[in-house]
Design an enzyme around this catalytic site. Structure first.
Site, mmCIF file in Angstrom:
data_model
loop_
_atom_site.group_PDB
_atom_site.id
_atom_site.type_symbol
_atom_site.label_atom_id
_atom_site.label_comp_id
_atom_site.label_asym_id
_atom_site.label_seq_id
_atom_site.Cartn_x
_atom_site.Cartn_y
_atom_site.Cartn_z
ATOM 1 N N PRO A 1 68.089 24.870 10.750
ATOM 2 C CA PRO A 1 66.971 24.819 9.793
ATOM 3 C C PRO A 1 65.769 24.061 10.359
ATOM 4 O O PRO A 1 64.649 24.212 9.883
ATOM 5 C CB PRO A 1 67.560 24.103 8.575
ATOM 6 C CG PRO A 1 68.854 23.535 8.999
ATOM 7 C CD PRO A 1 69.296 24.211 10.242
ATOM 8 N N GLU B 1 76.544 18.792 9.853
ATOM 9 C CA GLU B 1 75.172 18.251 9.896
ATOM 10 C C GLU B 1 74.487 18.607 11.216
ATOM 11 O O GLU B 1 73.404 18.099 11.492
ATOM 12 C CB GLU B 1 75.209 16.731 9.739
ATOM 13 C CG GLU B 1 75.779 16.277 8.394
ATOM 14 C CD GLU B 1 75.027 16.891 7.235
ATOM 15 O OE1 GLU B 1 75.670 17.447 6.338
ATOM 16 O OE2 GLU B 1 73.775 16.856 7.253
ATOM 17 N N ARG C 1 68.571 45.997 17.123
ATOM 18 C CA ARG C 1 68.002 47.269 16.680
ATOM 19 C C ARG C 1 66.724 47.596 17.458
ATOM 20 O O ARG C 1 66.221 48.729 17.399
ATOM 21 C CB ARG C 1 67.753 47.299 15.196
ATOM 22 C CG ARG C 1 66.714 46.357 14.671
ATOM 23 C CD ARG C 1 66.709 46.358 13.163
ATOM 24 N NE ARG C 1 66.266 47.615 12.602
ATOM 25 C CZ ARG C 1 64.985 47.969 12.464
ATOM 26 N NH1 ARG C 1 64.036 47.167 12.899
ATOM 27 N NH2 ARG C 1 64.652 49.115 11.920
ATOM 28 N N ASP D 1 58.441 49.748 10.915
ATOM 29 C CA ASP D 1 58.989 48.617 10.153
ATOM 30 C C ASP D 1 57.895 47.677 9.672
ATOM 31 O O ASP D 1 56.871 47.538 10.303
ATOM 32 C CB ASP D 1 59.902 47.792 11.073
ATOM 33 C CG ASP D 1 61.238 48.462 11.306
ATOM 34 O OD1 ASP D 1 61.484 49.493 10.650
ATOM 35 O OD2 ASP D 1 62.000 47.975 12.139
HETATM 36 C C1 LIG Z 1 73.469 25.537 10.081
HETATM 37 O O1 LIG Z 1 72.375 26.456 10.285
HETATM 38 C C2 LIG Z 1 71.494 26.610 9.257
HETATM 39 O O2 LIG Z 1 71.654 26.053 8.174
HETATM 40 C C3 LIG Z 1 70.312 27.447 9.516
HETATM 41 C C4 LIG Z 1 70.164 28.104 10.733
HETATM 42 C C5 LIG Z 1 69.013 28.877 10.920
HETATM 43 N N1 LIG Z 1 68.067 28.998 9.968
HETATM 44 C C6 LIG Z 1 68.210 28.352 8.795
HETATM 45 N N2 LIG Z 1 67.233 28.466 7.864
HETATM 46 C C7 LIG Z 1 69.340 27.565 8.525
#
Ligand SMILES: COC(=O)c1ccnc(N)c1
Length: 246
Positions: free
Chosen positions: A88, A115, A157, A172
């Site tokens: 994230p 985590e 793809r 697309d």
């Molecule tokens: C553990 O990975 C995630 O929570 C993750 C990975 C890639 N993009 C996200 N928005 C979350």
């Protein structure tokens, strides 16, 4: 393209046996290899995580299994792969990034859980290969596996031979070219009349110029409604091009 995926849940990737990706693997276009991170643990509990230094909630994935897994998977090759770490806190994964990744000969995905992965793993890997920390959106998942599936599908793809001619990726949403950065408008197929709705007559006219104009108009309408910021970006880019050409 070769893709290696290191994960504690190899079974999570069963969907990559199906449909377009499954066919591409059978055709030899894609070589996807799954690796269970626990294969590189040394204790009888196959431990892959521990409590975070500095305290705080949750668990952090230990560096040793990851270091040895990446050494084994990427070692001995002439040219190193690109390591993709879905997280994230990564940079946004976009269609443009997917296009660039689709031009790589070899990708390795590190699926983190809990985590996250001890930061020294990325630092150590970065000494031997390019590393992309990527986010598929502003939300947190339970692990990197579903994000890896999204990235692998989006990238695969775009590989030559994966989509048949009938399913070209050119039209697309977000694809470069005439519809660049616009969302795809409405699509229709037979029957021409369904319940109380007709297919827009222009699509049955055989006038390809009129159809293209209609599709661009509907793409602009959809983009203005759902993603107005993309229109502002497109306008700014076009203005920049005009000013440079003056
Ligand atoms: C553990 O990975 C995630 O929570 C993750 C990975 C890639 N993009 C996200 N928005 C979350």
């Amino acid at each position: 393209m070769r893709i290696d995926i290191i994960t504690i849940f190899p079974d999570y990737f069963a969907p990559l046996e199906l449909s377009l990706i499954g066919k591409a693997r059978a055709a030899g276009i894609l070589d996807i290899r799954l690796h269970d991170l626990r294969s590189w643990t040394r204790d009888r509990h196959n431990t892959v995580d521990d409590t975070p230094y500095g305290g705080g909630p949750g668990m952090v994935m230990k560096p040793e299994p990851w270091g040895e897994a990446l050494d084994t998977v990427t070692g001995g090759a002439d040219a190193p792969p690109r390591l993709v770490l879905p997280t994230p806190s990564g940079t946004p994964f976009t269609q443009e990034r997917a296009k660039r990744l689709s031009e790589e000969p070899w990708l390795v995905f590190a699926c983190g859980r809990y985590e996250g992965i001890d930061a020294r793993v990325v630092a150590d890997a970065g000494r031997r290969m390019p590393v992309d920390e990527m986010s598929i959106g502003d939300y947190v998942l339970a692990g990197g596996e579903s994000a890896t599936t999204v990235i692998v599908e989006t990238v695969s793809r775009l590989l030559p031979g994966v989509l048949g001619n009938a399913e070209s990726a050119v039209q697309d949403s977000f694809a470069a070219g005439a519809m660049e950065n616009l969302l795809e408008g409405p699509v229709y197929t037979k029957p021409a009349h369904w319940r109380d709705q007709e297919v827009p007559p222009v699509l049955l006219s055989g006038d390809h110029g009129a159809v293209d104009r209609w599709r661009r108009h509907e793409a602009l309408r959809k983009t203005a409604r759902n993603r107005p910021e993309l229109l502002r970006e497109l306008a700014a880019r076009r203005l920049g091009e005009l000013e440079r050409s003056d």
